[in-house]
Design an enzyme around this catalytic site. Structure first.
Site, PDB file in Angstrom:
ATOM      1  N   ARG A 228      52.246  30.903  61.235  1.00  0.00           N
ATOM      2  CA  ARG A 228      51.555  29.614  61.251  1.00  0.00           C
ATOM      3  C   ARG A 228      50.342  29.686  60.316  1.00  0.00           C
ATOM      4  NH1 ARG A 228      53.171  30.882  66.460  1.00  0.00           N
ATOM      5  NH2 ARG A 228      54.642  29.389  67.377  1.00  0.00           N
ATOM      6  N   LYS A 255      49.294  31.118  68.948  1.00  0.00           N
ATOM      7  CA  LYS A 255      49.518  29.943  69.783  1.00  0.00           C
ATOM      8  C   LYS A 255      49.764  30.330  71.234  1.00  0.00           C
ATOM      9  CE  LYS A 255      52.420  25.812  70.045  1.00  0.00           C
ATOM     10  NZ  LYS A 255      53.520  25.059  69.403  1.00  0.00           N
ATOM     11  N   HIS A 317      53.792  24.360  57.245  1.00  0.00           N
ATOM     12  CA  HIS A 317      54.552  24.754  58.432  1.00  0.00           C
ATOM     13  C   HIS A 317      56.054  24.774  58.146  1.00  0.00           C
ATOM     14  CE1 HIS A 317      54.684  25.330  62.828  1.00  0.00           C
ATOM     15  NE2 HIS A 317      55.849  24.680  62.766  1.00  0.00           N
ATOM     16  N   ARG A 320      58.272  27.917  58.146  1.00  0.00           N
ATOM     17  CA  ARG A 320      58.817  28.428  59.409  1.00  0.00           C
ATOM     18  C   ARG A 320      60.182  27.801  59.696  1.00  0.00           C
ATOM     19  NH1 ARG A 320      55.928  31.035  62.927  1.00  0.00           N
ATOM     20  NH2 ARG A 320      56.684  29.953  64.790  1.00  0.00           N
ATOM     21  N   HIS A 344      58.117  32.533  68.963  1.00  0.00           N
ATOM     22  CA  HIS A 344      58.370  31.356  69.790  1.00  0.00           C
ATOM     23  C   HIS A 344      58.214  31.718  71.252  1.00  0.00           C
ATOM     24  CE1 HIS A 344      60.915  28.993  66.628  1.00  0.00           C
ATOM     25  NE2 HIS A 344      59.617  28.807  66.489  1.00  0.00           N
ATOM     26  N   TYR A 354      59.753  41.806  78.640  1.00  0.00           N
ATOM     27  CA  TYR A 354      60.595  42.908  78.198  1.00  0.00           C
ATOM     28  C   TYR A 354      60.743  42.913  76.684  1.00  0.00           C
ATOM     29  CZ  TYR A 354      64.656  45.905  77.566  1.00  0.00           C
ATOM     30  OH  TYR A 354      65.499  46.899  77.137  1.00  0.00           O
TER      31      TYR A 354
END
Length: 386
Positions: A228, A255, A317, A320, A344, A354
């Site tokens: 980002r 984020k 952006h 991405r 994400h 995990y």
């Protein structure tokens, strides 16, 4: 003796579950699987029960202590025969929730949602006396005037408060789940403008010829890392690891408020070395050529894309989106590897815990594959234009 973060981080799983105390009844429970959760025991109807506040590190030590303190207060109220009101529980939930949100603006929005749409109707009502029809009425009213997105937020926050009350032992069950079912569907957000994979080579060639060097190199690095914009703008030299082969973005710039590892391809490292020549003795990798000691401005890359003729066709952006499309459709890497590199949100909390440190070897390969693919697109466009 009170716990320290160092002790918590050093608490390794054993063959059998065990706990380490923080004092005042709060303790950290360590399961054989490695899961660590904040818990406290309490008495109800002459029986000992266990209350779980949340998992570490999603719930920090400070947040766990605050939740425990709030619960003791509400627990004393319950023992004396009075159940706390919705507003009292909501404010306790906010004290735990707000520190985990990304910025002060978001924190204010969450608190104001409850103040405006919920407290006037059920704020003073004991939380165990609130019925589902009341909650349905509140969220439907919040939707009036076309405020569909707002109503969905109201529904989610009401449910979160009731979940918190249940987790704290204030109520045994509630009817606040699935409130959004009575609302209109949310509008699908329009994705950020992004070029098609076939147009990548032309854009990269134009970026290579951009006249301002810091902006040019910044755009190249943005394409190579697909992070980002805010994460890249704040990039510091001391965030590079393994002789510059890895970039670790600190949690406060992410984020999701979790550190993010970005393996750096050969091409990305070459761009960074060019930036090193321009930054001098500064701390920032992308030191502004206009205000030394400050990162390039928030709109630097967007306006550069405008000047290159991509207004409405590509945003910063958009790299991405481009990377996500190409990697998922053409690279052959597993989706979990791609999603982890895109940083994400993982919808399954256990899976997220995990996977956070997983796939690093595959992600190194992924980032090199991506950089090589970009080079291929650039070279293909140059051959076609020759």
């Amino acid at each position: 003796m009170a716990l320290t973060v160092k002790q918590i981080e050093g608490a390794k799983p054993k063959e059998k579950p065990y706990k380490i105390s923080d004092g005042a009844g709060l303790y950290l429970y360590i399961a054989p699987t490695g899961t660590r959760s904040w818990r406290a025991n309490y008495q109800q109807d002459g029986k000992q029960k266990t209350r779980t506040y949340g998992r570490y590190p999603a719930m920090t030590l400070a947040q766990a202590r605050m939740a425990h303190a709030e619960t003791k207060v509400s627990g004393n109220a319950s023992a004396s025969g009075s159940v706390p009101t919705f507003e009292a529980v909501a404010k306790a939930w906010l004290r735990v929730k707000l520190p985990s949100l990304s910025n002060s603006k978001h924190q204010l929005q969450v608190a104001n949602t409850l103040e405006r749409f919920v407290y006037p109707f059920i704020g003073s009502t004991p939380i165990d006396q609130i019925k589902r029809p009341q909650l349905v009425e509140i969220v439907v009213k919040a939707q009036e005037g076309g405020r569909v997105e707002t109503a969905h937020r109201v529904a989610g926050r009401i449910t979160a408060v009731f979940d918190y009350a249940q987790d704290m032992g204030t109520i045994e069950h509630h009817g606040a789940s699935g409130l959004a079912r009575v609302l209109q569907a949310r509008k699908v957000k329009k994705p950020m403008a992004s070029i098609s994979p076939e147009d990548t080579g032309q854009l990269l060639s134009l970026i290579d010829d951009y006249d301002e060097p810091v902006t040019r190199l910044g755009l190249q690095l943005l394409a190579l890392t697909f992070v980002r914009v805010g994460e890249l703008r704040g990039m510091r030299w001391d965030e590079l690891r393994e002789d510059g082969a890895v970039w670790v973005i600190p949690a406060e710039r992410m984020k999701l408020r979790l550190p993010h590892v970005v393996p750096l391809s050969r091409q990305a490292r070459a761009v960074i070395e060019q930036l090193r020549l321009l930054s001098g003795e500064g701390d920032l990798v992308l030191d502004s050529p206009v205000r030394r000691g400050h990162p390039v401005s928030e709109n630097t890359f967007l306006f550069a894309l405008y000047r290159l003729g991509y207004r409405g066709r590509m945003t910063a952006h958009g790299f991405r989106s481009l990377a996500s499309t190409v990697l998922n459709e053409r690279s052959g890497f597993e989706r979990d590897v791609i999603e982890r590199q895109l940083a994400h949100r993982e919808t399954d909390a256990v899976r997220a815990a995990y996977n956070r440190a997983q796939y690093l070897s595959q992600r190194r390969d992924l980032m090199q594959w991506w950089a090589d693919w970009l080079d291929q697109q650039r070279a293909g466009h140059q051959r076609a234009s020759a």
